[in-house]
Design a protein around this motif. Structure first.
Motif, short mmCIF file in Angstrom:
data_model
loop_
_atom_site.label_atom_id
_atom_site.label_comp_id
_atom_site.label_asym_id
_atom_site.label_seq_id
_atom_site.Cartn_x
_atom_site.Cartn_y
_atom_site.Cartn_z
N THR A 1 -1.82 6.25 4.71
CA THR A 1 -3.11 5.81 5.24
C THR A 1 -4.24 6.68 4.74
N THR A 2 -5.41 6.07 4.64
CA THR A 2 -6.62 6.77 4.21
C THR A 2 -7.19 7.55 5.40
N ALA A 3 -8.35 8.16 5.16
CA ALA A 3 -9.00 8.95 6.20
C ALA A 3 -9.24 8.14 7.48
N THR A 4 -9.51 6.85 7.32
CA THR A 4 -9.79 6.04 8.51
C THR A 4 -8.52 5.40 9.06
N GLY A 5 -7.37 5.79 8.53
CA GLY A 5 -6.12 5.24 9.05
C GLY A 5 -5.76 3.90 8.43
N GLN A 6 -6.49 3.48 7.39
CA GLN A 6 -6.18 2.21 6.74
C GLN A 6 -4.99 2.39 5.80
N GLU A 7 -4.02 1.52 5.91
CA GLU A 7 -2.84 1.60 5.06
C GLU A 7 -3.16 1.09 3.66
N VAL A 8 -2.72 1.83 2.65
CA VAL A 8 -2.86 1.37 1.26
C VAL A 8 -1.68 0.45 0.97
N LYS A 9 -1.99 -0.80 0.67
CA LYS A 9 -0.92 -1.79 0.53
C LYS A 9 -0.57 -2.11 -0.92
N THR A 10 -1.45 -1.76 -1.84
CA THR A 10 -1.18 -2.07 -3.26
C THR A 10 -0.78 -0.78 -3.97
N ALA A 11 -0.55 -0.91 -5.29
CA ALA A 11 -0.11 0.27 -6.07
C ALA A 11 -1.15 1.38 -5.96
N ALA A 12 -0.66 2.60 -5.76
CA ALA A 12 -1.54 3.79 -5.74
C ALA A 12 -1.10 4.66 -6.91
N LEU B 1 -4.31 0.72 -17.19
CA LEU B 1 -2.99 0.40 -16.65
C LEU B 1 -3.07 -0.87 -15.82
N GLU B 2 -1.99 -1.64 -15.82
CA GLU B 2 -1.97 -2.90 -15.10
C GLU B 2 -0.76 -2.97 -14.16
N SER B 3 -1.00 -2.66 -12.89
CA SER B 3 0.10 -2.74 -11.92
C SER B 3 0.31 -4.17 -11.45
N GLY B 4 -0.71 -5.01 -11.64
CA GLY B 4 -0.60 -6.40 -11.19
C GLY B 4 -0.61 -6.56 -9.68
N THR B 5 -1.02 -5.52 -8.95
CA THR B 5 -0.89 -5.57 -7.49
C THR B 5 -2.20 -5.80 -6.75
N GLY B 6 -3.31 -5.96 -7.49
CA GLY B 6 -4.60 -6.07 -6.81
C GLY B 6 -4.74 -7.35 -6.02
N VAL B 7 -5.77 -7.42 -5.17
CA VAL B 7 -5.99 -8.61 -4.36
C VAL B 7 -6.98 -9.57 -5.02
N GLY B 8 -7.36 -9.29 -6.25
CA GLY B 8 -8.20 -10.20 -7.02
C GLY B 8 -7.34 -11.22 -7.75
N PRO B 9 -7.96 -12.11 -8.53
CA PRO B 9 -7.21 -13.14 -9.26
C PRO B 9 -6.22 -12.50 -10.25
N PHE B 10 -5.03 -13.05 -10.33
CA PHE B 10 -3.98 -12.57 -11.25
C PHE B 10 -3.61 -11.11 -10.99
N GLY B 11 -3.83 -10.65 -9.76
CA GLY B 11 -3.47 -9.27 -9.43
C GLY B 11 -4.49 -8.24 -9.85
N ALA B 12 -5.70 -8.67 -10.19
CA ALA B 12 -6.75 -7.75 -10.65
C ALA B 12 -7.27 -6.90 -9.50
N LYS B 13 -7.63 -5.65 -9.84
CA LYS B 13 -8.43 -4.80 -8.97
C LYS B 13 -9.83 -4.70 -9.59
N GLY B 14 -10.77 -4.15 -8.84
CA GLY B 14 -12.12 -3.99 -9.38
C GLY B 14 -12.24 -2.69 -10.16
#
Lengths: 777, 192
Positions: free
Chosen positions: A412-423, A717-730
């Protein structure tokens, strides 16, 4: 830093695509290359007036008398407006939910100041004239009598008792806290406690295109504003200021000549709207460079203190962070920027015991607001410089200390949010460091140093904003595709990425896709080109729309070709049977077939980001953003101990972008973001002295030229795990964040001592070396 | 009012007879004549967005009085090529990913043209020197340098093989022909 080998990448299973993932020539490139693109200032209309803005020459004063009669009387002057004529209209710069849950009375910036002025450059009056020369002359005829008021020019001073107050009851614009775990227990487990304070200056966006636009009232009475903006939805605020219905303001965005957050705020468009309505004629207003510097926002100066408890092996047991930010004269987006910085204060590290206290205060200086990274880069300069100081204290390798603490998916981040995609922190950091190769050798007067930074940055807006994007996609009868989507293109290739996604899904070549973008009257609203959100939000919206059409095409083609829908592929403007290329139907025939049977081949889709409630105000715990992008940068510098000059020798940046929709554009984002971050570390300082701007133009405010730095090598690098189209991250904002702290750490490595304030000018380097000599003699 | 002065300017091959104020600045004169590809970025000669070729030499048009250009031959970026028939340099900028917001591009293209006219095979250091008066805030310059290199290569091919060679090879409109910066790489997760 020790030598490292790149960490092997986990297995991914990205689908092979035809258009997405290719470095295709951007759809906007050729028009810009030949000079055919009509930017905001390039547009003119018959009978058009030219406008100028009369601005405050002083940082803090009461307006005693404003006499515009001589300016009004000047031949060729058509209109002069003051705060009286705008009826005290406000700019909506302090929205509910920013400074607490309510708007604070009086802290909204007025469109035109009529009572007091709070910073140099604050607008006071507007002039519209037959020619620009007459408008400029009219400015000189405006008589302003003012009485100086005491000002305050430092946020810490601004919070002391007795400080001049910009807005009652005090100068505090926003305040946040995070309480996670047990700080004291964590500190008690530490072997060492490391404490440091880091400072960062005001920074100017320095987009190449000064703000500008043209407005007119059309035959329906709608006020049209053609303007370079990151936010066409400002039509709502403008309608409120003009007291007209929202459907009576139309914003036609242009190709934007760079924004970087500055064109997220309302700039010229509200002045244009008032003047066009008042005169009934088209009006043009274009800022000079000096005006663009004085009248638009800056990056927030921050002072950040880290107090970190660590064990001998480098494990962080507790972290206490305090942040003070300078809001300048009006809130604008300060509360959100501070929230971003607060929530990212601890960095991409697993820290169970954490306190963060942050505050932003108003001063009589240029207001601060959004700038690429939105508080993230300042936070990173805090946590990443601190990581190196921890390593130095413990005698450990900087990367090794980070590796002990890196967060992983599920943490989890500082605010307790769980990181759900590739880190992919180790994956990016090891590649950036390894790519530096052999280190140059130091000489007695040329010290070589290396530094790195690992950072994370959100993409997508704060989730309690209920963010949405709409897109319309349709097929024409000849098989070409049309997109209508209100996405402002600020140069990062926002439009092109969306076209490439539609081209992929509908199986048409990129040059057969046309996009109509960024017009509040004709393009479905797609939200702001800010917060690294357009690829995520509008990319998903066009995916939804085009997948709907694709399904209809495939369904009809399956009947026609006598196969099941999943036995078909769609590419090269045809639908064909998988494994039997001789059986196909071309798009143009398929579209006609659908049209003759009443099968609609257009679709309006809306993508909704996930929604959460706000953070707990007492603990700062909760989910804020849809997801995060992780990346790293490593640099090598040479410091000349005689002149204090720093030469950047090598720079490598590596980011996991999930999926690169257009790799050429992604390389450009990373290399360009890096350059801005390098300038932040080594050159840029928007200097004010008692509220007076000391760097009013490109002659004083220096940004990197092609001679200043080598090109940053970019590794995608392309983890393919983002929540954008085709697994993209910003990648827009994340690209900038690690550059400056990497340089800071390299300079500290070279000198053996840290300079705690950006930028690292020769003067500061020499002062730091004098301090070393003083300490050793 | 100061006296209007009569001058002639040849802009992108077309000659204009003009009456101008003695204090008129060439940048504004050009934009008023419709050359909106000449960009106004600072008006003090610091950013290079307003660069044009004046008798073949690159200058910042904001730093020249219009009357000083009397009789001159001026070429702006738009004078080099069009959407239908782009100049090799313009096409190379588009192909190399050298264009983001595009506001600096006309000035960059002009500086590139001036460089390659006198030095058809420049080193990276020479390219950097030639572009040092042009600010770009978007790209970090790497892809712009690649665009200049690509321009030089394509122009050299043109001069060796003739104008039709690029078209025959299908290179002119082949957007997959982009050159990445040396060292740039894209890496997908293992075993994909």
């Amino acid at each position: 830093m020790n030598r490292v080998t790149p960490k092997p990448l986990p297995e991914t299973n990205l689908p092979r695509l035809n258009q997405v993932g290719k470095p295709l020539r951007r759809i906007d490139a050729l028009g810009k290359a030949v000079g055919a693109t009509v930017y905001a200032a390039d547009y003119s209309m018959p009978n058009m007036l030219h406008a100028k803005v009369f601005r405050s020459p002083v940082p803090s004063a009461r307006i005693v008398k404003l006499d515009v009669s001589k300016a009004r009387a000047l031949p060729g002057v058509v209109c002069v407006m003051t705060g009286e004529d705008t009826h005290g209209a406000k700019l909506n710069t302090d929205l509910p939910g920013q400074t607490g849950r309510e708007t604070r009375a009086g802290s909204d910036a007025p469109v035109l100041a009529s009572d007091v002025v709070r910073y140099v450059g604050e607008p006071i009056a507007l002039v519209a004239a037959e020619t620009l020369a007459i408008a400029e002359q009219a400015l000189k005829q405006i008589e302003l009598e003012f009485e100086d008021l005491p000002g305050v020019y430092d946020p810490i001073e601004a919070m002391k008792p007795g400080a001049p107050i910009l807005f009652a009851p005090d100068n505090v614009v926003a305040r946040y806290k995070i309480r996670k775990g047990d700080l004291e227990a964590g500190m008690a487990q530490a072997d060492v406690i490391v404490e440091n304070t880091f400072k960062m200056p005001f920074v100017e966006h320095a987009y190449l295109e000064p703000d500008g636009g043209v407005a007119w009232v059309d035959e329906q009475g709608v006020i049209n504003i053609r303007v370079c903006t990151q936010v066409i939805e400002h039509f709502r605020s403008i309608a409120r200021a003009l007291n007209v219905p929202q459907n009576r303001i139309r914003i036609r965005g242009t190709m934007v000549g760079g924004g970087f957050g500055s064109k997220e705020d309302i700039t010229v468009e509200i002045f244009l709207a008032f003047l066009a309505r008042e005169t009934g004629r088209p009006v043009k207003l274009v800022y000079t460079r000096e005006e663009a510097f004085a009248a638009t926002s800056k990056r927030h100066p921050f002072t950040i203190t880290h107090r970190t408890g660590v064990r001998k092996d480098g494990r962080i047991t507790a972290s206490q962070v305090s942040m003070v930010a300078d809001s300048g004269a009006y809130p604008y987006l300060t509360p959100y920027v501070l929230l971003y910085a607060t929530a990212m204060a601890a960095g991409p590290y697993k820290i169970d015991n954490l306190h963060v206290d942050s505050v932003a205060a108003a001063t009589n200086q240029t207001f601060t607001s959004a700038f690429r990274g939105f508080g993230g880069p300042q936070a990173a300069l805090g946590y990443e410089q601190q990581m190196d100081e921890i390593a130095k204290t413990l005698g450990l390798d900087p990367l090794a200390v980070r590796q002990v603490n890196y967060m992983k998916t599920g943490d989890t981040t500082a605010t307790g949010q769980e990181v759900k995609t590739a880190a992919w922190l180790e994956e990016t950091a090891t590649r950036a460091v390894a790519a530096l190769g052999e280190q140059a050798a130091s000489t007695p007067t040329r010290k070589i140093g290396r530094g790195m930074a690992s950072t994370f940055q959100s993409y997508g807006r704060i989730m309690w904003f209920h963010d949405t994007s709409q897109a319309w996609v349709g097929m024409e009868q000849d098989g070409t595709a049309v997109i209508r989507c209100g996405v402002p293109d600020i140069g990062a290739g926002q439009s092109n990425s969306i076209c490439q996604i539609v081209a992929e899904i509908l199986g048409v070549p990129l040059d057969q896709v046309t996009i109509y973008a960024t017009d509040s009257a004709v393009t479905p609203l797609a939200g702001t080109s800010t917060a690294t959100r357009q690829l995520y939000m509008s990319g998903n919206a066009v995916s939804l729309a085009s997948n709907t059409i694709r399904a209809r095409l495939l369904t009809r083609a399956a009947v026609k070709l006598g196969v099941r829908g999943d036995e078909l592929e769609i590419a090269n403007s045809r639908v064909s049977v998988l494994g039997d290329e001789s059986r196909y139907i071309e798009h143009k025939d398929l579209v006609r077939l659908c049209a003759s049977e009443g099968i609609g081949l257009s679709h309006l889709a809306q993508f909704n980001a996930p929604f959460t409630e706000g953070l707990d105000p007492e603990t700062g715990q909760g989910d804020i953003w849809p997801d995060f992008t992780f990346g790293a940068q490593a640099v090598e510098v040479a410091v000349d101990t005689e002149t204090g000059e720093i030469e950047l020798l090598k720079s490598v940046a590596c980011h996991d972008v999930g999926r690169a929709i257009n790799p050429a554009a992604v390389h450009g984002q990373i290399a360009g973001g890096s350059h801005q971050g390098l300038g932040y570390a080594l050159m840029e300082d928007f200097e004010l002295q008692n509220g007076i701007i000391k760097t009013p133009s490109f002659a004083e405010y220096l940004i990197p030229t092609v001679l200043d730095f080598p090109t940053t090598q970019t590794i995608i690098l392309e983890s393919g795990t983002g929540v954008g189209p085709f697994g993209a991250k910003g990648i827009g904002e994340p690209a900038l964040t690690p550059a400056a702290p990497a340089v800071a750490n390299a300079v500290a490595d070279a000198l053996g001592v840290r300079i705690h304030q950006l930028p690292f000018t020769p003067k500061r380097v020499l002062a730091a070396m004098d301090a070393i000599r003083g300490a050793t003699t | 009012m100061p006296k209007v002065m009569n001058i002639t300017l040849t802009i992108n091959g077309r000659t204009h007879a003009l009456g101008v104020q003695p204090n008129a600045v060439l940048l504004h004169t050009l934009r008023d004549l419709g050359c909106t590809d000449v960009k106004n970025g600072c008006e003090i000669g610091e950013c290079g967005a307003c660069a044009v070729l004046l008798n073949g030499k690159p200058i910042n048009s904001c730093m020249v009085l219009t009357v000083q250009a009397d009789g001159a031959d001026i070429v702006t970026n738009a004078g080099l090529g069009t959407m239908d028939k782009p100049h090799v340099i313009q096409e190379a900028f588009a192909d190399a990913g050298a264009i983001q917001c595009g506001f600096c591009t006309p000035g960059m293209v002009i500086s590139t043209k001036a460089l390659l006219d006198r030095n058809p095979d420049p080193t990276e250091a020479e390219i950097r020197e030639a572009l040092s008066g042009n600010l770009c805030r978007c790209t970090g310059y790497g892809q712009i340098i690649a665009a200049v290199r690509l321009s030089a290569e394509r122009l050299q091919n043109l001069s060796v093989y003739g104008a039709s060679s690029l078209r025959e090879e299908g290179r002119e409109h082949d957007s997959s022909n982009r050159v990445l910066e040396s060292g740039d790489q894209t890496e997908v997760g293992g075993a994909s």
